[in-house]
Write a protein that holds these residues in place. Structure first.
Motif, short mmCIF file in Angstrom:
data_model
loop_
_atom_site.label_atom_id
_atom_site.label_comp_id
_atom_site.label_asym_id
_atom_site.label_seq_id
_atom_site.Cartn_x
_atom_site.Cartn_y
_atom_site.Cartn_z
N GLY A 1 0.81 -1.21 0.00
CA GLY A 1 0.00 0.00 0.00
C GLY A 1 0.84 1.26 0.00
O GLY A 1 0.51 2.24 -0.69
N VAL A 2 1.93 1.26 0.75
CA VAL A 2 2.81 2.44 0.79
C VAL A 2 3.46 2.66 -0.57
O VAL A 2 3.55 3.80 -1.05
N LEU A 3 3.92 1.58 -1.20
CA LEU A 3 4.56 1.72 -2.52
C LEU A 3 3.58 2.26 -3.55
O LEU A 3 3.92 3.15 -4.35
N ILE A 4 2.35 1.74 -3.55
CA ILE A 4 1.36 2.21 -4.51
C ILE A 4 0.98 3.66 -4.23
O ILE A 4 0.88 4.49 -5.14
N ALA A 5 0.76 3.98 -2.96
CA ALA A 5 0.36 5.35 -2.61
C ALA A 5 1.48 6.34 -2.94
O ALA A 5 1.20 7.44 -3.43
N GLN A 6 2.73 5.97 -2.71
CA GLN A 6 3.84 6.86 -3.03
C GLN A 6 3.92 7.10 -4.53
O GLN A 6 4.17 8.23 -4.98
N ALA A 7 3.70 6.06 -5.32
CA ALA A 7 3.72 6.23 -6.79
C ALA A 7 2.60 7.13 -7.24
O ALA A 7 2.77 7.96 -8.15
N VAL A 8 1.42 7.01 -6.64
CA VAL A 8 0.29 7.83 -7.03
C VAL A 8 0.49 9.28 -6.61
O VAL A 8 0.23 10.21 -7.39
N PHE B 1 -8.12 -6.85 -0.43
CA PHE B 1 -8.84 -5.70 0.14
C PHE B 1 -8.03 -4.97 1.21
O PHE B 1 -8.37 -3.84 1.56
N LEU B 2 -6.96 -5.57 1.71
CA LEU B 2 -6.14 -4.87 2.70
C LEU B 2 -5.19 -3.87 2.05
O LEU B 2 -4.97 -2.78 2.60
N THR B 3 -4.63 -4.21 0.90
CA THR B 3 -3.71 -3.28 0.23
C THR B 3 -4.41 -1.98 -0.18
O THR B 3 -3.88 -0.88 0.07
N PRO B 4 -5.59 -2.01 -0.80
CA PRO B 4 -6.28 -0.74 -1.08
C PRO B 4 -6.62 0.05 0.17
O PRO B 4 -6.60 1.29 0.15
N LEU B 5 -6.93 -0.66 1.26
CA LEU B 5 -7.21 0.05 2.51
C LEU B 5 -5.99 0.81 2.99
O LEU B 5 -6.10 1.94 3.47
N MET B 6 -4.81 0.22 2.84
CA MET B 6 -3.58 0.90 3.24
C MET B 6 -3.32 2.10 2.34
O MET B 6 -2.81 3.14 2.81
N VAL B 7 -3.67 2.02 1.07
CA VAL B 7 -3.50 3.16 0.17
C VAL B 7 -4.34 4.33 0.64
O VAL B 7 -3.88 5.48 0.68
N LEU B 8 -5.59 4.05 1.03
CA LEU B 8 -6.45 5.13 1.52
C LEU B 8 -5.94 5.73 2.82
O LEU B 8 -6.09 6.92 3.07
N VAL B 9 -5.32 4.91 3.67
CA VAL B 9 -4.85 5.39 4.97
C VAL B 9 -3.59 6.21 4.84
O VAL B 9 -3.44 7.26 5.48
N THR C 1 3.31 10.95 -5.99
CA THR C 1 4.41 11.62 -6.69
C THR C 1 4.21 11.66 -8.21
O THR C 1 5.03 12.26 -8.91
N SER C 2 3.15 11.05 -8.72
CA SER C 2 2.94 11.06 -10.17
C SER C 2 2.59 12.45 -10.69
O SER C 2 2.91 12.78 -11.83
N GLY C 3 1.89 13.24 -9.87
CA GLY C 3 1.48 14.56 -10.30
C GLY C 3 0.32 14.57 -11.26
O GLY C 3 0.00 15.61 -11.84
N SER C 4 -0.34 13.43 -11.44
CA SER C 4 -1.47 13.33 -12.35
C SER C 4 -2.76 13.28 -11.56
O SER C 4 -3.02 12.29 -10.85
N PRO C 5 -3.60 14.32 -11.63
CA PRO C 5 -4.88 14.27 -10.90
C PRO C 5 -5.77 13.13 -11.35
O PRO C 5 -6.50 12.55 -10.55
N ALA C 6 -5.74 12.80 -12.65
CA ALA C 6 -6.59 11.71 -13.15
C ALA C 6 -6.16 10.37 -12.56
O ALA C 6 -6.99 9.57 -12.12
N LEU C 7 -4.84 10.12 -12.53
CA LEU C 7 -4.34 8.88 -11.95
C LEU C 7 -4.63 8.80 -10.46
O LEU C 7 -5.03 7.76 -9.94
N ARG C 8 -4.47 9.92 -9.78
CA ARG C 8 -4.74 9.94 -8.34
C ARG C 8 -6.22 9.66 -8.06
O ARG C 8 -6.55 8.86 -7.19
#
Length: 307
Positions: A107-114, A181-189, A116-123
């Motif tokens: 989740g941290v790796l995915i959230a960091q990529a999102v 379902f745990l990895t997306p939850l970590m992205v949101l957190v 730092t991407s700078g893309s509002p659509a991707l975020r």
């Protein structure tokens, strides 16, 4: 002509705090401030206090079926910590800890990529998908995995996964399903915490000659540590309390405390074990209490750092 002296006076309204810049901040005190919390306290006591009291009462009492007399006993709690019941508690803790750790890292790796991407659509797409997937579980999730990577699943047949030792109906398979379902939850957190890392900190570190690794080691990770640990604890509690997905997927092949509680209440193995099920529920509540005792201080500390 002399100036008239000012006379002190008392205020009967809310107290006033003066800051260093001369601005004032009003602070209300009094018993009336507690009235707003009465509905919340009543709701909490009704929806959480009454069930908790019922579980605790049933876990430490025994009723004679002949006379109807109720007496205190520690037999149910003792049995909940012995034999297969203890094995189910250990299995749930192991599964929850493993899935929480892996889910937190992913989740941290995915959230960091999102972030730092700078893309509002991707975020927006990533956070929307995470919100949906974090709430997708139970029997539909189990069926989706059975149809995809089960024994007769599409990917299992195409990739001959069974020849490589893959088994969905095992501890490893259940771990993969929980990560869904745990990895997306970590992205949101963790995404808001990553947003709270101020660019000035990175610029100051770069101006001081620090590398990216040194920035994360000495600045980034210490600041994010409370949020990371808090997210891990949240994922642990979510996996620890999950029942429907495991019940539909593995049944009793993987020892989990939630499955043991269901078996004891329904009498699938032995009859008259309802009080043991209540004792197992009380054990889960105690473990959840320890989890929250760790999570809440970390959450407050994270709020101070990222304010």
């Amino acid at each position: 002509m002399s100036a008239s002296p000012t006379t002190p006076h008392t205020t009967t309204g809310p107290s006033v705090d003066r800051t260093a810049g001369g601005s004032t901040r009003r602070r209300r005190r009094g018993p009336r401030t507690w009235l707003a919390a009465v509905p919340l306290l009543a709701f909490t006591g009704l929806c959480f206090g009454v069930p908790l009291g019922s579980i605790a009462f049933g876990a430490v009492t025994r009723t004679d079926p002949a006379t109807g007399a109720t007496q205190a006993t520690g037999e149910h709690l003792a049995r909940s910590l012995q034999g297969p019941y203890l094995g189910s508690l250990v299995g749930s803790v192991q599964l929850s800890a493993l899935t929480a750790l892996i889910g937190a890292v992913l989740g941290v790796l995915i959230a960091q990529a999102v972030v730092t991407s700078g893309s509002p659509a991707l975020r927006g797409a990533a956070l929307t998908a995470s919100g949906v997937l974090a709430n997708f579980g139970g029997v539909p999730l189990a069926f989706a995995f059975i149809a995809t990577v089960g024994i007769s699943g599409v990917l299992t047949q195409l990739g001959r996964l069974t020849d490589h030792g893959w088994n969905l109906y095992s501890f490893t398979g259940l771990t993969v399903v929980y990560l869904y379902f745990l990895t997306p939850l970590m992205v949101l957190v963790i995404a808001p915490a990553l947003d709270g890392l101020r660019p000035q900190w990175r610029e100051a570190a770069q101006n001081s000659g620090a590398t990216s690794r040194q920035f994360w080691r000495h600045v980034g990770l210490p600041v994010l540590a409370p949020s990371l640990l808090g997210g891990f604890v949240l994922l642990f509690g979510t996996a620890f309390a999950a029942h429907a997905t495991a019940a539909a997927l593995v049944g009793g092949s993987v020892p989990l405390v939630t499955l043991k509680i269901a078996d004891a209440l329904s009498g699938n193995v032995l009859t008259g074990q309802e009080n043991v099920a209540l004792a197992l529920g009380l054990d889960m509540i105690l473990i959840a209490g320890l989890v929250m005792a760790v999570y809440l201080p970390l959450q407050r500390r994270s709020a101070r750092w990222l304010r």
